[in-house]
Design an enzyme around this catalytic site. Structure first.
Site, PDB file in Angstrom:
ATOM      1  N   GLY A 104       0.787  -1.237   0.000  1.00 63.32           N
ATOM      2  CA  GLY A 104       0.000   0.000   0.000  1.00 63.32           C
ATOM      3  C   GLY A 104       0.812   1.275   0.000  1.00 63.32           C
ATOM      4  O   GLY A 104       0.322   2.316   0.430  1.00 63.32           O
ATOM      5  N   SER A 109       3.723  -3.623  -4.757  1.00 67.66           N
ATOM      6  CA  SER A 109       3.738  -4.911  -4.056  1.00 67.66           C
ATOM      7  C   SER A 109       2.652  -5.854  -4.570  1.00 67.66           C
ATOM      8  O   SER A 109       2.902  -7.048  -4.730  1.00 67.66           O
ATOM      9  CB  SER A 109       3.597  -4.711  -2.544  1.00 67.66           C
ATOM     10  OG  SER A 109       2.364  -4.114  -2.269  1.00 67.66           O
ATOM     11  N   ASP A 152       2.415  -2.004 -13.897  1.00 66.48           N
ATOM     12  CA  ASP A 152       3.169  -2.495 -12.739  1.00 66.48           C
ATOM     13  C   ASP A 152       3.580  -3.964 -12.922  1.00 66.48           C
ATOM     14  O   ASP A 152       4.724  -4.347 -12.652  1.00 66.48           O
ATOM     15  CB  ASP A 152       2.340  -2.359 -11.445  1.00 66.48           C
ATOM     16  CG  ASP A 152       2.135  -0.902 -11.043  1.00 66.48           C
ATOM     17  OD1 ASP A 152       2.442  -0.014 -11.853  1.00 66.48           O
ATOM     18  OD2 ASP A 152       1.678  -0.656  -9.912  1.00 66.48           O
TER      19      ASP A 152
HETATM   20  C1  MEV Z   1      -0.191   2.507  -9.870  1.00 65.65           C
HETATM   21  O1  MEV Z   1       1.106   2.055  -9.518  1.00 65.65           O
HETATM   22  C2  MEV Z   1      -0.171   3.149 -11.221  1.00 65.65           C
HETATM   23  C3  MEV Z   1      -1.489   3.740 -11.705  1.00 65.65           C
HETATM   24  O2  MEV Z   1      -1.195   4.404 -12.938  1.00 65.65           O
HETATM   25  C4  MEV Z   1      -2.538   2.669 -11.937  1.00 65.65           C
HETATM   26  C5  MEV Z   1      -2.224   1.734 -13.106  1.00 65.65           C
HETATM   27  O3  MEV Z   1      -1.378   2.047 -13.934  1.00 65.65           O
HETATM   28  O4  MEV Z   1      -2.884   0.687 -13.153  1.00 65.65           O
HETATM   29  C6  MEV Z   1      -2.030   4.771 -10.743  1.00 65.65           C
END
Ligand code: MEV
Length: 315
Positions: A104, A109, A152
């Site tokens: 978080g 993670s 991610d």
């Molecule tokens: C979260 O690490 C990145 C965001 O752009 C969401 C995403 O890309 O899925 C906020």
């Protein structure tokens, strides 16, 4: 037999949130990992154990994940459930997750855990390609968070530095290991809620948001050239501009603003990394300003210097 896989966390250098709407983002993997260890168990159950909680799905009672109260655990159960089904396997699976990445705080993670779990669970049967693991991993994240861009999970799978958009992934061949200081606001956030908040901003400001996406795209292209030229001054400037865009879409907080301001006094530039609303900031440094920036930030937060992980998923 145990099947072990590990995957790194990440920082987003440029383009978070806008990437959900098709803009390119630049990400790098960091030298902090999540390890998943899976093994068959004789009970018809899927069991997940981790520092953030344990969960169990009794396959003889129900395979429906709706009854599972912990949202965050559902993707892991989904991965195991689907893999058992694909192989018509009657035994159960136990998964143990160990993490060097706090949950978080915007360091990827949950995606790293999905990538490591997918590789570990499927590895009980066969070795899949990174592409297949990434695809399954994004599918599992989407059962709790439909809008997830996949950025991610992609960086966690391939490691190094990438430019990511919904159209594809470009590896950025820079062996210049950028030095970043990561400082933690200690405000826990929910990526899903922040993405929904930005969607609301977009729905209320369609034209402005479209202009901002264009502006962010130009900024990212400029950043890609600066990375290739190792122009830290320009990169720092672009980080500041990106931070202003993130402030405009309301994902900064007073604490994040304070961290960015403090880091900017001595580093090349600083910004939120990831969803915002808490979590971490990153600050670009080299040997000339790393210790001053660390000293400044240490007075108000936990921080550390991060190196790029070039390995990505290991299995
Ligand atoms: C979260 O690490 C990145 C965001 O752009 C969401 C995403 O890309 O899925 C906020």
């Amino acid at each position: 037999m145990k099947s072990v896989a590990s995957a790194p966390g990440k920082v987003i250098l440029f383009g978070e949130h806008f990437v959900v709407y098709g803009v390119k983002a630049i990400l790098c993997a960091i030298d902090k990992r999540i390890t998943a260890t899976s093994q068959f168990i004789d009970e018809r159950k899927i069991r997940v154990r981790s520092e953030i909680g344990n969960v169990e799905l009794d396959l003889d009672i129900s395979t429906n994940l709706d009854s599972i109260p912990s949202k965050i655990m559902k993707p892991f159960l989904h991965i195991a459930k689907e893999t058992l089904k694909d192989h018509d396997e009657k035994r159960g699976i136990e998964i143990y997750l160990e993490s060097e990445i706090p949950a978080g705080i915007g360091l990827g993670s949950s995606s790293a855990a999905c990538v490591a779990t997918t590789a570990s669970v499927t590895g009980l049967f066969e070795k899949k390609s990174k592409e297949e693991i990434l695809k399954k991993s994004i599918e599992s994240e989407r059962i709790i968070f439909e809008d997830v861009s996949g950025a991610d999970s992609s960086i966690s799978t391939y490691g190094g530095m990438i430019a990511y958009s919904k159209d594809g992934i470009e590896r950025i061949e820079s062996r210049n290991n950028l030095s970043l200081i990561i400082a933690n606001s200690k405000q826990i956030h929910s990526t899903r809620e922040l993405v929904l908040k930005v969607r609301e901003f977009k729905n209320n400001n369609e034209r402005l948001f479209a202009q901002m996406c264009e502006q962010e795209s130009k900024l990212v292209e400029n950043a890609l050239s600066s990375i290739k030229e190792t122009n830290l001054k320009n990169l720092g400037l672009l980080m500041r501009q990106n931070q202003q865009m993130l402030e405009k879409i309301n994902v900064s907080t007073d604490k994040l603003d304070q961290l960015v301001k403090e880091a900017s006094k001595t580093s090349y530039g600083a910004k939120i990394t990831g969803a915002g609303g808490g979590g971490c900031i990153i600050s670009l440094v080299d040997e000339s300003n790393v210790s001053d920036t660390l000293d400044n930030l240490k007075k108000i937060s936990d921080c550390f210097v991060s190196k790029i992980d070039f390995k990505g998923l290991s299995y």
